[in-house]
Design a protein around this motif. Structure first.
Motif, PDB file in Angstrom:
ATOM      1  N   PRO A   1       0.812  -1.227   0.000  1.00  0.00           N
ATOM      2  CA  PRO A   1       0.000   0.000   0.000  1.00  0.00           C
ATOM      3  C   PRO A   1       0.847   1.281   0.000  1.00  0.00           C
ATOM      4  O   PRO A   1       0.462   2.274  -0.606  1.00  0.00           O
ATOM      5  CB  PRO A   1      -0.831  -0.118   1.280  1.00  0.00           C
ATOM      6  CG  PRO A   1      -0.110  -1.112   2.134  1.00  0.00           C
ATOM      7  CD  PRO A   1       0.556  -2.045   1.197  1.00  0.00           C
ATOM      8  N   TRP A   2       2.014   1.248   0.690  1.00  0.00           N
ATOM      9  CA  TRP A   2       2.859   2.451   0.688  1.00  0.00           C
ATOM     10  C   TRP A   2       3.384   2.737  -0.707  1.00  0.00           C
ATOM     11  O   TRP A   2       3.428   3.884  -1.157  1.00  0.00           O
ATOM     12  CB  TRP A   2       4.016   2.267   1.662  1.00  0.00           C
ATOM     13  CG  TRP A   2       4.933   3.466   1.698  1.00  0.00           C
ATOM     14  CD1 TRP A   2       4.789   4.591   2.444  1.00  0.00           C
ATOM     15  CD2 TRP A   2       6.124   3.653   0.922  1.00  0.00           C
ATOM     16  NE1 TRP A   2       5.817   5.481   2.192  1.00  0.00           N
ATOM     17  CE2 TRP A   2       6.646   4.927   1.256  1.00  0.00           C
ATOM     18  CE3 TRP A   2       6.792   2.878  -0.017  1.00  0.00           C
ATOM     19  CZ2 TRP A   2       7.813   5.435   0.679  1.00  0.00           C
ATOM     20  CZ3 TRP A   2       7.953   3.373  -0.593  1.00  0.00           C
ATOM     21  CH2 TRP A   2       8.453   4.648  -0.247  1.00  0.00           C
TER      22      TRP A   2
ATOM     23  N   ALA B   1      -7.360   2.612  -2.432  1.00  0.00           N
ATOM     24  CA  ALA B   1      -7.424   2.389  -0.982  1.00  0.00           C
ATOM     25  C   ALA B   1      -8.404   1.268  -0.646  1.00  0.00           C
ATOM     26  O   ALA B   1      -8.126   0.410   0.212  1.00  0.00           O
ATOM     27  CB  ALA B   1      -7.827   3.682  -0.285  1.00  0.00           C
ATOM     28  N   ASN B   2      -9.546   1.261  -1.330  1.00  0.00           N
ATOM     29  CA  ASN B   2     -10.549   0.215  -1.069  1.00  0.00           C
ATOM     30  C   ASN B   2     -10.022  -1.170  -1.454  1.00  0.00           C
ATOM     31  O   ASN B   2     -10.353  -2.172  -0.800  1.00  0.00           O
ATOM     32  CB  ASN B   2     -11.831   0.527  -1.838  1.00  0.00           C
ATOM     33  CG  ASN B   2     -12.538   1.764  -1.282  1.00  0.00           C
ATOM     34  OD1 ASN B   2     -12.354   2.123  -0.118  1.00  0.00           O
ATOM     35  ND2 ASN B   2     -13.345   2.420  -2.105  1.00  0.00           N
ATOM     36  N   HIS B   3      -9.215  -1.251  -2.510  1.00  0.00           N
ATOM     37  CA  HIS B   3      -8.633  -2.541  -2.910  1.00  0.00           C
ATOM     38  C   HIS B   3      -7.765  -3.112  -1.807  1.00  0.00           C
ATOM     39  O   HIS B   3      -7.704  -4.330  -1.603  1.00  0.00           O
ATOM     40  CB  HIS B   3      -7.806  -2.362  -4.185  1.00  0.00           C
ATOM     41  CG  HIS B   3      -8.558  -2.680  -5.440  1.00  0.00           C
ATOM     42  ND1 HIS B   3      -8.565  -3.909  -6.026  1.00  0.00           N
ATOM     43  CD2 HIS B   3      -9.359  -1.894  -6.209  1.00  0.00           C
ATOM     44  CE1 HIS B   3      -9.316  -3.896  -7.115  1.00  0.00           C
ATOM     45  NE2 HIS B   3      -9.807  -2.660  -7.249  1.00  0.00           N
ATOM     46  N   PHE B   4      -7.060  -2.249  -1.104  1.00  0.00           N
ATOM     47  CA  PHE B   4      -6.192  -2.693  -0.015  1.00  0.00           C
ATOM     48  C   PHE B   4      -6.943  -2.814   1.312  1.00  0.00           C
ATOM     49  O   PHE B   4      -6.377  -3.309   2.293  1.00  0.00           O
ATOM     50  CB  PHE B   4      -5.033  -1.703   0.184  1.00  0.00           C
ATOM     51  CG  PHE B   4      -3.955  -1.806  -0.860  1.00  0.00           C
ATOM     52  CD1 PHE B   4      -3.068  -2.869  -0.857  1.00  0.00           C
ATOM     53  CD2 PHE B   4      -3.830  -0.850  -1.842  1.00  0.00           C
ATOM     54  CE1 PHE B   4      -2.064  -2.975  -1.810  1.00  0.00           C
ATOM     55  CE2 PHE B   4      -2.837  -0.930  -2.798  1.00  0.00           C
ATOM     56  CZ  PHE B   4      -1.953  -1.999  -2.793  1.00  0.00           C
TER      57      PHE B   4
ATOM     58  N   LEU C   1      -8.217   8.297   3.210  1.00  0.00           N
ATOM     59  CA  LEU C   1      -7.751   9.658   3.484  1.00  0.00           C
ATOM     60  C   LEU C   1      -6.269   9.852   3.158  1.00  0.00           C
ATOM     61  O   LEU C   1      -5.912  10.859   2.534  1.00  0.00           O
ATOM     62  CB  LEU C   1      -8.026  10.018   4.952  1.00  0.00           C
ATOM     63  CG  LEU C   1      -7.641  11.456   5.353  1.00  0.00           C
ATOM     64  CD1 LEU C   1      -8.388  12.483   4.518  1.00  0.00           C
ATOM     65  CD2 LEU C   1      -7.905  11.689   6.844  1.00  0.00           C
ATOM     66  N   PRO C   2      -5.350   8.942   3.545  1.00  0.00           N
ATOM     67  CA  PRO C   2      -3.942   9.158   3.194  1.00  0.00           C
ATOM     68  C   PRO C   2      -3.720   9.255   1.682  1.00  0.00           C
ATOM     69  O   PRO C   2      -2.928  10.082   1.214  1.00  0.00           O
ATOM     70  CB  PRO C   2      -3.232   7.934   3.779  1.00  0.00           C
ATOM     71  CG  PRO C   2      -4.135   7.449   4.857  1.00  0.00           C
ATOM     72  CD  PRO C   2      -5.519   7.750   4.387  1.00  0.00           C
ATOM     73  N   PHE C   3      -4.406   8.423   0.915  1.00  0.00           N
ATOM     74  CA  PHE C   3      -4.261   8.455  -0.540  1.00  0.00           C
ATOM     75  C   PHE C   3      -4.786   9.776  -1.117  1.00  0.00           C
ATOM     76  O   PHE C   3      -4.178  10.358  -2.023  1.00  0.00           O
ATOM     77  CB  PHE C   3      -5.003   7.273  -1.171  1.00  0.00           C
ATOM     78  CG  PHE C   3      -4.367   5.935  -0.909  1.00  0.00           C
ATOM     79  CD1 PHE C   3      -3.544   5.357  -1.845  1.00  0.00           C
ATOM     80  CD2 PHE C   3      -4.599   5.263   0.288  1.00  0.00           C
ATOM     81  CE1 PHE C   3      -2.949   4.122  -1.610  1.00  0.00           C
ATOM     82  CE2 PHE C   3      -4.006   4.033   0.538  1.00  0.00           C
ATOM     83  CZ  PHE C   3      -3.171   3.459  -0.415  1.00  0.00           C
TER      84      PHE C   3
ATOM     85  N   ILE D   1       6.650  10.077   2.784  1.00  0.00           N
ATOM     86  CA  ILE D   1       7.161   9.601   4.079  1.00  0.00           C
ATOM     87  C   ILE D   1       6.218   9.977   5.223  1.00  0.00           C
ATOM     88  O   ILE D   1       5.925   9.167   6.109  1.00  0.00           O
ATOM     89  CB  ILE D   1       8.578  10.156   4.334  1.00  0.00           C
ATOM     90  CG1 ILE D   1       9.572   9.540   3.339  1.00  0.00           C
ATOM     91  CG2 ILE D   1       9.019   9.893   5.766  1.00  0.00           C
ATOM     92  CD1 ILE D   1      10.944  10.190   3.378  1.00  0.00           C
ATOM     93  N   LEU D   2       5.721  11.214   5.188  1.00  0.00           N
ATOM     94  CA  LEU D   2       4.928  11.719   6.304  1.00  0.00           C
ATOM     95  C   LEU D   2       3.498  11.183   6.329  1.00  0.00           C
ATOM     96  O   LEU D   2       2.943  10.914   7.409  1.00  0.00           O
ATOM     97  CB  LEU D   2       4.880  13.249   6.263  1.00  0.00           C
ATOM     98  CG  LEU D   2       6.098  14.010   6.776  1.00  0.00           C
ATOM     99  CD1 LEU D   2       5.878  15.502   6.662  1.00  0.00           C
ATOM    100  CD2 LEU D   2       6.368  13.632   8.233  1.00  0.00           C
ATOM    101  N   VAL D   3       2.868  11.045   5.171  1.00  0.00           N
ATOM    102  CA  VAL D   3       1.438  10.696   5.148  1.00  0.00           C
ATOM    103  C   VAL D   3       1.152   9.408   5.918  1.00  0.00           C
ATOM    104  O   VAL D   3       0.260   9.387   6.794  1.00  0.00           O
ATOM    105  CB  VAL D   3       0.930  10.607   3.687  1.00  0.00           C
ATOM    106  CG1 VAL D   3      -0.423   9.892   3.647  1.00  0.00           C
ATOM    107  CG2 VAL D   3       0.779  11.997   3.092  1.00  0.00           C
ATOM    108  N   PRO D   4       1.866   8.296   5.666  1.00  0.00           N
ATOM    109  CA  PRO D   4       1.545   7.078   6.436  1.00  0.00           C
ATOM    110  C   PRO D   4       1.855   7.204   7.928  1.00  0.00           C
ATOM    111  O   PRO D   4       1.265   6.481   8.744  1.00  0.00           O
ATOM    112  CB  PRO D   4       2.441   6.007   5.785  1.00  0.00           C
ATOM    113  CG  PRO D   4       2.825   6.565   4.454  1.00  0.00           C
ATOM    114  CD  PRO D   4       2.911   8.040   4.662  1.00  0.00           C
TER     115      PRO D   4
END
Length: 591
Positions: free
Chosen positions: A484-485, A519-522, A527-529, A581-584
C-alpha cells in the motif's frame, strides 16, 4: 473493458493531447470532452453537471471576489511595502517575500494572491535595483507551498475537500486536516528555495515593451490632511524609488523646495510635483493619502473609484486647440480632467490649466471608462487608450475589506460555518460595503478556471461510474506488489505527472476516484491516498504550464521553460519524498 470504458479512455487521452499540444483554451477542451461523454451516454446529465454545484467550486468563485476587493481597496499594498521594506540584499528580499506570501497563501487562494502581488513585486524589485526574474518564480512557488497548509490555500484543496465531504460526510475534511502534511512540505520547500534560488534563477528582465520610448508627464499631487504619510520622510512614504518617476519639487504654502532630500518630512497639503512615465503615475494613485492636486478631478460626476486613466492624442480639429485647458472648459466639454500633458514625448512644466493645447499633444486624462468608446471615432482625438489597472483604489474601504476578510477566516477556523457559506457571505458583504462593485466582482472571477473545474468533475464522474477507476486501481495494486505504501507513492507520482501535463485541478479530479478505489482494494483508509494526491496536484513546479500562477509570472519574469525545470524539478522530488514519508506516519493506512 466495456465500450464506455474505452470511450472514456479515448476521450481523456484526446483531452490530454489537446491540452499539451494545442493552444485551444483549456476550458473549451474540458467542456468539449464532457459534452462528448454526455452525448454518448457514458455519464448521466445529473452526474456530468454536478461539478458546477460542487462546494469547492463555489468557494473558489467567491474567493476570487474577495481577492478582487482586497486588490481594489489596496488593503494589501501597505502590508507589502511595510513587510518588504527597503532591501539591498537579494537573499533578504527573497526570504521576506517568500515568508510573507507563504503566510498569506494559507488563507488566501494562491491564484488571486499572485495577481495582487505580481505588479507590486515587479515595481518593488525595480525600486530596489533587483531583477524581477530573481523574485517572481519564488513568488509563485512560495504561494503554492503556503497553499498546502490549509484547505483555503489552493483551489485544488477546496475541490478535493468538496469531493471528500460529499463521499464521506461522517468524517469531513476540515480547514487544518491537510496542515499536518502541508506545513512540513512548505517549510522544506522554502528552505530549498532560500538557499538555491539565487544561484539557479537567471538574472533576466522581462521583454522590453512600449516603455522603450516612453512619454513623460509632469503630475502634481497633494498630501491629504490626516494622511498616513504626513510626518513621514520622502523615503519612508515610498516616494523615493518609484520606477520611472522622480519627485521634482515640493510646493509648501507657496514656498518651493527644489531638489528634495529623502529625509524631508511631508506636511499636510504639500503639493508634490512628479515627472515620469504613465505606468509610474498609476503607482502614485495607489499610495494612500495622495490625490491629484487639481480640484477639477473632484467635480466630475462619477466617483473616483469608477474612473480610470486614459491617454488621448489631440487632433488638429479638436475645438480646444489653440486655447488653454482652463479657457477651453475641457472638463465641462468632455467630462474628463487633464492631469498632465506630454508634447513630442517631453513633459511640460507649466500648470495644467495654463497649457495651450497643440495638435499632437498627448493628454493624460482621468475619466469614466466610457470616454474611450464615446470619443473613439470622434474627430477631437486621434488615438485613445485606457491605461491598464489605473482605477484609483478605494483606500477609505481598506479597513472594512480587511475586517471582513479576517472575519471570514475566523469563522471558518472556528468550525461554526463551512468554507463555502463563509466565502459567499464575505463576498456579499464586500459588495454591499462597496469595497468592490457588482460588475467588478463579475470580472474578478476567473471564469475559465471555474469552467475547467466544473467540467473536470463531470469527467471524473465518468471515470468512476464506468468502472475505469476500479480497473486503474486494480492495475496499480498489481504493479506495486500489493504494497500500500508503494501504491500511495505511485498515486502521488501519477498525479504530479498529470499536473505538469494538464492542470492542478484536472489532475486532482481525475485521480480522486482512482485513489479512493486503490485504498478500497487494499482495505486501507482512503484519506492518506487523497491527501497525497492533493499535495501532488498542487506541486507541479517543473513546467510553467503545470500551474496557473507559473503562467502568470512567466512573461513578466522573462523566463524560459528550462528555468522552471532547473529550479522546480528538484523541488518536485523533495516535496514528493516528504509527502510520501509523512502521510503514512501521520495518517496510518490501516487505522
Amino acid at each position: 473493458m466495456s465500450w464506455a470504458e474505452w470511450l472514456t479512455v479515448g476521450a481523456v487521452a484526446l483531452m490530454t493531447g489537446a491540452l499539451v499540444a494545442t493552444r485551444i483554451a483549456p476550458d473549451l477542451v474540458v467542456l468539449g470532452t464532457l459534452t462528448l461523454l454526455l452525448a454518448a451516454g457514458v455519464v448521466a446529465p445529473e452526474e456530468a453537471l454536478r461539478g458546477f454545484a460542487n462546494e469547492g467550486l463555489v468557494t473558489v468563485a467567491a474567493l476570487f471576489v474577495v481577492a478582487g476587493a482586497m486588490r481594489n481597496t489596496g488593503a494589501l499594498d501597505h502590508l507589502v511595502t511595510y513587510a518588504l521594506g527597503r532591501q539591498r540584499s537579494l537573499w533578504g528580499a527573497q526570504l521576506r517575500l517568500m515568508l510573507l506570501v507563504a503566510a498569506l497563501s494559507t488563507v488566501i487562494n494562491n491564484t488571486p494572491l499572485v495577481a495582487i502581488f505580481l505588479p507590486l513585486v515587479v515595481d518593488w524589485s525595480r525600486r530596489n535595483g533587483l531583477s524581477p526574474s530573481k523574485l517572481l518564480m519564488p513568488l509563485s512557488f512560495a504561494t503554492i507551498l503556503g497553499g498546502l497548509c490549509t484547505v483555503l490555500g489552493t483551489s485544488t484543496n477546496l475541490i478535493v475537500a468538496g469531493l471528500w465531504n460529499r463521499d464521506f460526510p461522517d468524517r469531513p475534511m476540515t480547514l487544518t486536516t491537510i496542515t499536518w502534511i502541508g506545513l512540513p512540505c512548505c517549510l522544506v520547500g522554502l528552505v530549498y528555495l532560500a538557499f538555491l534560488s539565487r544561484r539557479w534563477l537567471p538574472d533576466r528582465n522581462a521583454p522590453r515593451t512600449q516603455l522603450d520610448n516612453p512619454r513623460e508627464y509632469t503630475v502634481e499631487m497633494v498630501v491629504e490632511p490626516h494622511s498616513p504619510i504626513v510626518g513621514k520622510t520622502i523615503e519612508q512614504a515610498g516616494l523615493r524609488h518609484l520606477p520611472g518617476l522622480f519627485l521634482i519639487e515640493i510646493d509648501r504654502n507657496g514656498t518651493v523646495l527644489p531638489a528634495v532630500a529623502p529625509q524631508e518630512k511631508l506636511h499636510a497639503d504639500d503639493r508634490l510635483i512628479f515627472a515620469g512615465i504613465v505606468e509610474s503615475v498609476v503607482d502614485l494613485q495607489r499610495i494612500p493619502g495622495l490625490k491629484p492636486a487639481t480640484d477639477q478631478v473632484f467635480k466630475l460626476d462619477a466617483p473616483r473609484s469608477h474612473r480610470c486613466l486614459i491617454e488621448a492624442v489631440v487632433s488638429s480639429s479638436c475645438p480646444v486647440v489653440g486655447r488653454t485647458i482652463r479657457d477651453g472648459r475641457f472638463r465641462n466639454r468632455y467630462q474628463a480632467v487633464v492631469l498632465a500633458v506630454s508634447r513630442q514625448g517631453q513633459r511640460l512644466r507649466q500648470k495644467v490649466g495654463d497649457i495651450v493645447l497643440q495638435p499632437g499633444d498627448t493628454l493624460l486624462l482621468e475619466a469614466h471608462p466610457w470616454f474611450v468608446e464615446q470619443y473613439r471615432y470622434a474627430h477631437d482625438f486621434l488615438l485613445l487608450s485606457q491605461v491598464a489597472d489605473s482605477t484609483p483604489p478605494r483606500h477609505d474601504k481598506r479597513w472594512l475589506a480587511l475586517a471582513i476578510f479576517v472575519g471570514m477566516v475566523g469563522i471558518v477556523a472556528s468550525g461554526f460555518v463551512s468554507t463555502a457559506p463563509a466565502a459567499m457571505l464575505a463576498a456579499a458583504l464586500l459588495i454591499l460595503g462597496r469595497c468592490i462593485a457588482g460588475d467588478e466582482a463579475r470580472k474578478a472571477v476567473e471564469w475559465p478556471i471555474v469552467l475547467v473545474i466544473g467540467g473536470s468533475i463531470g469527467i471524473g464522474s465518468a471515470v468512476e461510474s464506468t468502472g475505469l477507476a476500479q480497473r486503474c486501481a486494480a492495475l496499480t495494486t498489481g504493479l506495486t506488489g500489493h504494497d500500500p505504501w508503494l501504491a500511495l507513492t505511485v498515486i502521488y507520482a501519477a498525479t504530479m505527472l498529470l499536473t505538469e501535463l494538464l492542470s492542478n485541478n484536472a489532475a486532482a479530479i481525475l485521480m480522486y476516484p482512482i485513489a479512493v478505489a486503490t485504498a478500497n482494494h487494499f482495505g486501507a483508509s482512503p484519506l492518506p491516498f487523497v491527501l497525497a494526491l492533493t499535495i501532488a496536484a498542487s506541486c507541479g513546479f517543473a513546467f510553467p504550464m503545470g500551474y496557473q500562477t507559473h503562467l502568470m509570472v512567466y512573461g513578466p519574469g522573462g523566463y524560459q521553460v528550462r528555468d522552471f525545470l532547473r529550479l522546480g524539478g528538484p523541488l518536485n522530488l523533495i516535496v514528493g519524498a516528504t509527502t510520501c514519508i509523512l502521510v503514512p506516519l501521520v495518517f496510518p493506512l490501516f487505522p
